[in-house]
Enzyme design. Structure first.
Site, mmCIF file in Angstrom:
data_model
loop_
_atom_site.group_PDB
_atom_site.id
_atom_site.type_symbol
_atom_site.label_atom_id
_atom_site.label_comp_id
_atom_site.label_asym_id
_atom_site.label_seq_id
_atom_site.Cartn_x
_atom_site.Cartn_y
_atom_site.Cartn_z
ATOM 1 N N ARG A 149 -1.607 0.324 -1.927
ATOM 2 C CA ARG A 149 -2.057 1.899 -2.273
ATOM 3 C C ARG A 149 -3.459 1.985 -2.444
ATOM 4 N NH1 ARG A 149 1.798 3.048 0.659
ATOM 5 N NH2 ARG A 149 3.329 4.398 0.148
ATOM 6 N N GLU A 189 -6.783 9.150 2.717
ATOM 7 C CA GLU A 189 -6.269 8.727 3.787
ATOM 8 C C GLU A 189 -5.830 10.299 4.242
ATOM 9 O OE1 GLU A 189 -3.374 5.857 3.566
ATOM 10 O OE2 GLU A 189 -4.643 4.500 2.486
ATOM 11 N N HIS A 240 -4.153 1.995 7.618
ATOM 12 C CA HIS A 240 -2.643 2.060 6.991
ATOM 13 C C HIS A 240 -1.418 1.759 8.043
ATOM 14 C CE1 HIS A 240 -0.376 3.998 3.137
ATOM 15 N NE2 HIS A 240 0.589 3.251 3.941
HETATM 16 C C1 DGY Z 1 5.220 2.763 2.825
HETATM 17 O O1 DGY Z 1 6.392 2.606 3.332
HETATM 18 O O2 DGY Z 1 5.129 3.178 1.653
HETATM 19 C C2 DGY Z 1 3.952 2.702 3.759
HETATM 20 O O3 DGY Z 1 2.901 2.679 2.921
HETATM 21 C C3 DGY Z 1 4.245 3.455 4.930
HETATM 22 O O4 DGY Z 1 4.219 4.775 4.529
#
Ligand code: DGY
Length: 319
Positions: A239, A268, A286
């Protein structure tokens, strides 16, 4: 008996949508745009369940104002930092996620970023693509070797463990920090560090695989980048919130870090335009879990959780 009404907030895989429509009365966002808090609140009065992605935020006032009709939020993501789970649970709303099924795909992207950053993929690709490759020398575009190097993994959960396995395939020396030490069969000879600081000191390559929580937000700051070996490579597929992006830019500018591979950003979609001026930063939008097989698996896992809930059982991935 009528089917539960399910709001599917984004364009999920065809197989997921097909299965969902067999068992639920679905409202599907075929246009695939993002939703404001007001839209989420409005929609909550029309549905029994929501199947959102990490792009829909269930925090603060949104949670307070959700309609009582919604009983479950079955996330199509392993990360749940977009949800205030205690507040949702306090409203009587069950929350689930989709662990396990995206570990391979996410570790693949982490490895791609690590290799691409270390071996100067952006620079090389740009040179060839723009027709500017007019020179070769043994001193040309020399990068950092991944094979045999030390990798530090922060967060040795499911994705972190797959990343460690892939690293072992490259003969890397695996070091990790985790809230608790893994049992020997999962540790597989990796070296445990009980502090992040201790891990950073040996991390020629560092890959983040921990969730973004109040405790981990901004954890990679200037002080911590300074602890890494000179010329280290930083990778983030977890993240953006884990990283102080200004501190990362400074570490790249000073040469403390030789490169970075980023799939996640504080903002994002969009990312941080300041990284674009650095051709030693290999970036993706992402897409860690974005493979056909994994999208199907995530969709099915979310639906399994919904099916359990609506048949009166505890969903496997209840948080
Ligand atoms: C997650 O599954 O957390 C990925 O980042 C995609 O959303």
């Amino acid at each position: 008996m009528s089917k539960p009404v399910l709001w599917i907030t984004r364009r999920l895989s065809d197989r997921t949508l097909e299965r969902a429509q067999q068992d639920y009365d679905c409202i599907i966002n075929h246009e695939d745009g993002e939703h404001s808090a007001a839209e989420i609140i409005e929609m909550s009065a029309k549905v029994d369940a929501i199947l959102p992605c990490h792009s829909e935020v269930f925090r603060g006032e949104t949670v307070d104002r959700l309609d009582d009709r919604v009983k479950i939020i079955a996330n199509h993501s392993v990360g749940t930092d977009h949800c205030d789970i205690p507040a949702l649970n306090a409203r009587g709303i069950t929350v689930t996620n989709t662990p396990d099924v995206l570990s391979d795909a996410t570790a693949e992207i982490a490895f791609l970023l690590m290799l691409g950053a270390a071996r100067r993929a952006v620079e090389g690709d740009t040179l060839v693509r723009q027709g500017k490759w007019d020179f070769w020398s043994p001193a040309f575009m020399v990068g950092k070797q991944v094979s045999g190097a030390r990798i530090g993994i922060i967060g040795m959960g499911r994705v972190g463990q797959v990343m460690a396995d892939r690293a072992r395939g490259f003969d890397m020396e695996v070091h990790y920090h985790n809230r608790s030490r893994l049992p020997a069969d999962k540790e597989k000879g990796a070296t445990y560090h009980d502090t992040v600081e201790s891990l950073l000191g040996v991390a020629d390559f560092l890959s983040l695989h921990c969730p973004a929580t109040e405790d981990t937000k901004g954890m990679m700051n200037a002080e911590r980048f300074a602890l890494m070996p000179d010329g280290a490579v930083f990778v983030n597929t977890a993240r953006g919130a884990l990283v102080d992006e200004d501190a990362l830019l400074s570490a790249l500018d000073s040469g403390k870090l030789s490169a970075a591979g980023l799939d996640c950003f504080v903002k994002e979609p969009g990312g941080n335009p300041a990284f674009a001026a650095h051709d030693n930063v290999f970036m993706l939008p992402h897409i860690g879990s974005a493979t056909v097989a994994t999208r199907d698996a995530m969709g099915f896992r979310a639906l399994d959780n919904l099916d359990a809930f609506f048949s009166g059982k505890t969903p496997k991935d209840k948080l």
